[in-house]
Each structure stands twice: as structure tokens, then as C-alpha cells.
Design a protein around this motif. Structure first.
Motif: not given
Length: 251
Positions: A28-37
Motif C-alpha cells: 500500500x505504500x509502494x509508489x509504483x503500486x500506488x501509481x498503477x492504482x
């Protein structure tokens, strides 16, 4: 839109992007994950979020992505896509018009030159910002809390360097936001989502001196107010307390 194109596993019949069953393995705090979300949220593409603790380097996750990096999008018929670049470029190729209003897809808009500028800035944040700020913020202030083998207080020298680097990047965001309507030009793009994903991590950890960068703050407020951003504002991590302004749209 179908979500079962070229990928390592054979896929069955296409399925609509809005159908439940697509899974995003992320932290949930991974920026790459957040960008995709954010990108998927802008297009109304629904996914089931599966939390992965990247510091654990589980064998099951490494079997999914040998690089050991997040996020991974598993399509409902079995194909999977690894990494923010691969996922968002795939979606941009598959979605020709916005599924809700038939308008422009807000990922890589504009002329070839405009799309090249979007990709340049995505690379800036996903590589340069990640290397100089986000990676060490996660390591020093988040991962170290959960990894018992390396549990410790944040390294003071490392944090001083990270904060200096963050100011450099905030200055650049402020410059872009002053010159342009959005970071890459007139239109919202994946550059804004990638940048906001990294900035939101720093903001969650209360590391952003917003009063010193009003143009960056105004841009971030606009991104933060978008519907796609709202799920990120409810993210919480045990043992890490976000500042009060983190979920405030008018901070």
C-alpha cells in the motif's frame, strides 16, 4: 476492454476490465503500486488488491516476478504483467477510449512529442525520485519497522540526504507546475500519477515541507482531489501514523 493480451501465461477468452477478478499484488505504500492504482482508478478498472510485504521476498512472490518488485497485475484469466511500466503501457494500448465517457484516456495523451515528455517524467519519478528519495524512505521509516532482522531507528545521515534530495525534487515539481497546467503539459497524464504516488509516500511519512513549495502543493491538491486518489487516502500501515493533513483535501 479485454485484459488478457501478451503475457507469459496463455489466456482464455477476453473479459471486461470492470469485471471482478483481476488482482493487483502490491504494497500500500509502494509508489509504483500506488501509481498503477491511480492509473487503473482513473479508468474505472476494478482490481482486487493483494498485499505483499516486499521485504519478506517470499518464494511464492519471486515465482510470480523473479525481479522481486511490485506491483504485479494478474488478469482474471491467468496472464500476469510485472512492473508499473508494463502494466500501464499495456492498459494504454488496450483502452482506446475512456470506458465511462468515451473521452481521451488520461495516460499518455497528445502528440508523439507530448507522449515522449510524459514518458520522460515517468522515468524521472519511477527511477530518479525512487532512487534518491522513495527507496530510502521506505527502507528507513517503514520496512525497518517490520523486518525483525534489521529492526532499528532511521539512520540520521541517510534521512538528511533523503530530505535534501526531496527538496530538489519538490523544486522541480514546482517549476513544472508553474510552467504548465499539469506536469507534462495541458493534460493530466501518467506523469502526474507517478509523481503523486511518490510524493504521497513522503507526505504519508510527514516529510514534505509544503509551505516552501506552494506551486507543488497546488498541483498535488488537484491530483489528491481526484476520485481515483481517494482510496489511497484511506491506506494505513500498522505502527506508522500518518499526519492529520494526509487525508485532508484542503490542507
Amino acid at each position: 476492454m479485454s485484459m488478457d493480451g501478451n503475457a507469459p501465461r496463455p489466456a482464455a477468452a477476453p473479459a471486461p476490465a470492470s469485471a471482478p477478478g483481476h488482482r493487483l499484488t502490491q504494497f500500500r505504500l509502494c509508489p509504483a503500486s500506488r501509481a498503477v492504482r491511480l492509473a487503473l482508478g482513473e479508468l474505472g478498472i476494478e482490481v482486487v488488491l493483494e498485499e505483499e510485504r516486499p521485504w519478506e521476498m517470499r518464494a511464492a512472490f519471486l515465482a510470480l516476478n523473479p525481479a522481486g518488485e511490485l506491483p504485479v497485475l494478474t488478469l482474471m484469466h491467468g496472464a500476469w504483467l510485472c512492473g508499473a511500466y508494463a502494466i500501464v503501457e499495456y492498459v494504454a494500448e488496450e483502452v482506446q477510449t475512456h470506458p465511462h465517457d468515451g473521452g481521451r484516456v488520461p495516460l499518455f495523451p497528445g502528440t508523439p512529442e507530448a507522449r515522449a515528455e510524459v514518458r520522460r517524467l515517468v522515468d524521472w519519478f519511477q527511477v530518479k525520485f525512487a532512487r534518491e528519495v522513495s527507496r530510502d524512505l521506505l527502507s528507513e521509516k517503514v520496512y525497518s519497522r517490520f523486518d525483525r532482522a534489521s529492526a532499528r531507528a532511521p539512520n540520521a545521515d541517510m534521512m538528511r540526504a533523503v530530505r535534501a534530495n526531496l527538496r530538489y525534487h519538490l523544486s522541480y515539481i514546482a517549476y513544472l507546475a508553474y510552467q504548465r497546467r499539469w506536469l507534462a503539459g495541458d493534460d493530466l497524464s501518467f506523469a502526474d500519477m507517478a509523481a503523486a504516488a511518490h510524493v504521497s509516500l513522503a507526505d504519508f511519512l510527514n516529510e514534505v515541507p509544503w509551505s516552501d513549495y506552494p506551486y507543488a502543493k497546488e498541483w498535488y491538491q488537484r491530483v489528491k482531489s481526484r476520485k481515483a486518489f481517494q482510496p489511497l487516502l484511506s491506506d494505513r500501515v500498522p505502527g506508522v501514523v500518518a499526519p492529520h493533513h494526509y487525508a485532508d483535501l484542503d490542507f
